[in-house]
Each structure stands twice: as C-alpha cells, then as structure tokens.
Design an enzyme around this catalytic site. Sequence first.
Site, PDB file in Angstrom:
ATOM      1  CE  LYS A   1      42.435  53.988  52.161  1.00 53.11           C
ATOM      2  NZ  LYS A   1      41.911  54.791  51.072  1.00 53.11           N
TER       3      LYS A   1
HETATM    4  C1  LIG Z   1      47.487  51.784  49.344  1.00 48.94           C
HETATM    5  C2  LIG Z   1      47.052  53.235  49.623  1.00 48.94           C
HETATM    6  N1  LIG Z   1      47.872  54.012  50.173  1.00 48.94           N
HETATM    7  C3  LIG Z   1      47.815  55.404  50.103  1.00 48.94           C
HETATM    8  C4  LIG Z   1      46.583  55.865  49.728  1.00 48.94           C
HETATM    9  C5  LIG Z   1      46.159  57.360  49.900  1.00 48.94           C
HETATM   10  O1  LIG Z   1      45.511  57.687  51.055  1.00 48.94           O
HETATM   11  P1  LIG Z   1      44.717  59.012  50.990  1.00 48.94           P
HETATM   12  O2  LIG Z   1      43.528  59.309  50.168  1.00 48.94           O
HETATM   13  O3  LIG Z   1      44.568  59.194  52.548  1.00 48.94           O
HETATM   14  O4  LIG Z   1      45.638  60.065  50.771  1.00 48.94           O
HETATM   15  C6  LIG Z   1      45.374  55.135  49.281  1.00 48.94           C
HETATM   16  C7  LIG Z   1      44.170  55.537  49.069  1.00 48.94           C
HETATM   17  O5  LIG Z   1      43.350  54.773  48.750  1.00 48.94           O
HETATM   18  C8  LIG Z   1      45.710  53.583  49.166  1.00 48.94           C
HETATM   19  O6  LIG Z   1      45.045  52.866  48.923  1.00 48.94           O
END
Ligand SMILES: Cc1ncc(COP(=O)(O)O)c(C=O)c1O
Length: 419
Positions: free
Chosen positions: A215
């Site tokens: 990210k």
């Molecule tokens: C739009 C979106 N929401 C949620 C997530 C989940 O994030 P995490 O990997 O921190 O759980 C992602 C992961 O890429 C995402 O692209």
Amino acid sequence: MLPAWRLLGRGLERPPRREGPVITATAATTASVHVPVYRPYLGEEVQEAARAALEAGWLGMGKLSRDFETGLEDYLGLTDRHVVSTNSCTEALHIAARLIGLGPGDEVICPSFTYVAGHQALSRTGADIVFCDVEPDTLCIDPDQVRALITDRTRAILAVDYLGLPCKLDELMQIAHEHGLRVIEDAAHAFGTLSDGRPVGSFGDITCFSFGPVKMMTTLEGGAVVTGDPADTQVLRELRHLGIDSDTDARYRNQRNWDFDVVRQGYRCHLGSVPSAIGLAQLAMVDEFIGNRQDYCRYYDAQLGDLDGLQLFETDWEGIAPYIYVVRVRDPELRQDLVEHLKSRGVATGIHFLGAHEFSFYADARRGPLDVTELATQQVLTLPLHPYMDTATLDRVVSGIRSFFEAAADGAEGIAQTA
Ligand SMILES: Cc1ncc(COP(=O)(O)O)c(C=O)c1O
C-alpha cells in the site's frame, strides 16, 4: 563511497527526490531488470525503526502502537475523530461491521468492483452482500444505484475509494442519513487523498485504511479504523482485543493490566510494536511517496494520453494519493495480449479488480445492473507504480505499451491493405 541507500540491495534503495516531473535514471534500472507492479520502500529509516523496536523488547501492542495511532491522527488533521490500529484493513472492516451490529438478516450494499477483502469482512458477520454498480469515470460506487437497491433490510453501504480517487462520500452520507444507514468507507487505496480539500478519514462515518505490504505506506501488514464517536472508539478497542474492557491503556504504556473484564465477543487483530514502528518511519516519508507517485502518474498520462486503444482516468492527480496506476484497454480482447507483450519485456501488470459478483461464494447475492462493472473488469490493467521510480523504468513501461499498440495498428493496416 555509495550512499547508504545504494548499499542496501535491490528493493531497498531510495533515490533522492528531484524537483520536476520524474527522477533521473539510476543504475538500479537496466533493461534486464524485472519491473514489478509494486515495490515497497524498505530502506534504512524503516529498517532502523524496526531494529530499535525489536531491541526495545516490547513486541505486542504497546506505546509504539499508540504513537502510530497518534501519528495518523496528526497526519490526517483529526480533532474529533480517533484512530484504532489493526493488523489489516480486512480486520478493520470486520470490526467496523461488528461495531455497527451487522448480522444475519441484514443487507449491506457494496460495489462488486472492489477487492473481495471488503465483501469477506462484511459477510463474515452473517449479513448479505448486495452488489451495486460503479460510476464510469471513477469506478467508485454509484450513489444513484445505491438508492435503487435499498430495502428495509439494508443496514449499511460500503464505499470504496478506488485507486486513491475519493468516492462521493457526501452524497452517500446523505442517502445514509435519509434511510438510517451506516457508511463504512474502505479507504485501503486512499491514505493521503484529499476530497474537496479534506483528508479522507477526517469526515464521514467509519473509515478503514490498509497498511498492507504494497500500500501507499506499509506496516508490513496493518490497518486502521477511524470513527468520530468516543464510545465507538472504546468498542473498537474491545473488538480488536478479545472483548477485553480495560487493558488497552496499560498496554499503551508497555504494561499489562492483570485485572480485567471481558464485555463482548472480541477478536485478536491489534497492531504490534514492530509494525507500528515501521509505520511511523513510513509515515514520516509518506508525503514524498505521494508526491513521487503523483509525478509518475502524470508522466504516464502524458506519454500514453494519445493512444486510442487506452482510456485513462481523467484527473490531474492534484490531492490524490495514487495507490495504483490503472489504464483501461478499450478493446477487452486485447488486454491479455498486452499483458503478455509487457511480460515478455520484463514488465509486470496487475488486474484491479475482478467482479466479486462472479465468485461462486456470492452467486446467490442480490444485485442491481452491473454494466459498468462488467466492462471495467475486462478492461482494467494496473501498471507498475512505486514510491521511487526512475525515468528509464517509466519509459520501459511506456515503450512496451506503445510498441504493442503500434504493432496492433500495423497489423490492422496490413489486413486492410490485403483485403
Ligand atoms: C479495496 C481494498 N480493500 C481492502 C483491502 C484489504 O486490505 P488488507 O490487505 O490490509 O487486509 C484491500 C487490499 O488490497 C483492497 O484493495
């Protein structure tokens, strides 16, 4: 002697940021080097922060976890909203869903066009996902379609800020207000984005961020929930940590409270000290990451904007914190060929996103028309975007794409001439 960032090996170097559109070429880029879609910055500042946290010896949730939360609150300019850190955005979304009491019999309106982490976090409560279409310009949830999908079972809306572009949160909040709904904003892609001059997370109902491996900034794995109500903050802290009522403040001082009550069903998804320390180091650099990525997006736009075969997002990137750079291949049948062509030139690509309404687990989910989603899922292609890139790398991606469309045009011309 080489500067420290050059001694760290591939993936760790941090070229100095230059004023102007892009950083000049560095030795890191040669034609033989693979260009990944993502390349997180894990340089000396980050390693030093992790080392110091390891040496301090308090590994669990602790003072550094609170410092990271405070750092996020300061960065976002929060005055009456609070951050609760978690070990992922998926868990942030999950405890947000528990906070608002989502459960069996409830419906939550979600874009199909988002990462399935959002759907999974919400459907884990037993609530039903309802798939909604997105708007063609931003690929964020379409408020008019949301309105059309509301029933007396609807409890919440999932609003996603796609690739860093802000969704129409004010309009969604208005709809929610009219119908007594909650809005969970999945801002996994939008840490640092401004919407009408306001940082995403500083307004709205509940906002969730991701600090996952790739990210805008990373805690390796991590996330956060932001809410405005102090009572909600307390409940989120309990949900995050096994339903325990009173241990958080002690842990924030690197201590333990051995006398506590368990007041609800909780989960175990807090953010430990080492990831928090890494997050603090990344936070100190995030404006540079954002500024660089804006420059690279503008460079791609300038170099690819004349290609008829591509549709680019219409933004000048001002105020946008771009997590990924996405193009739309107008002819979906060409997308896989373009992927292969770039791959043969050492350039990786990604696809954000598949339509979640196509997954077998959600086959029975209610849905509205998904025309924009259907087309977007076949067209989108994510190009490499890193916190530090050089002109040679960007040009390699650009020339790979241009050569593909030039060859496609030559082929078409050849066919026309022989017809
Ligand atoms: C739009 C979106 N929401 C949620 C997530 C989940 O994030 P995490 O990997 O921190 O759980 C992602 C992961 O890429 C995402 O692209």
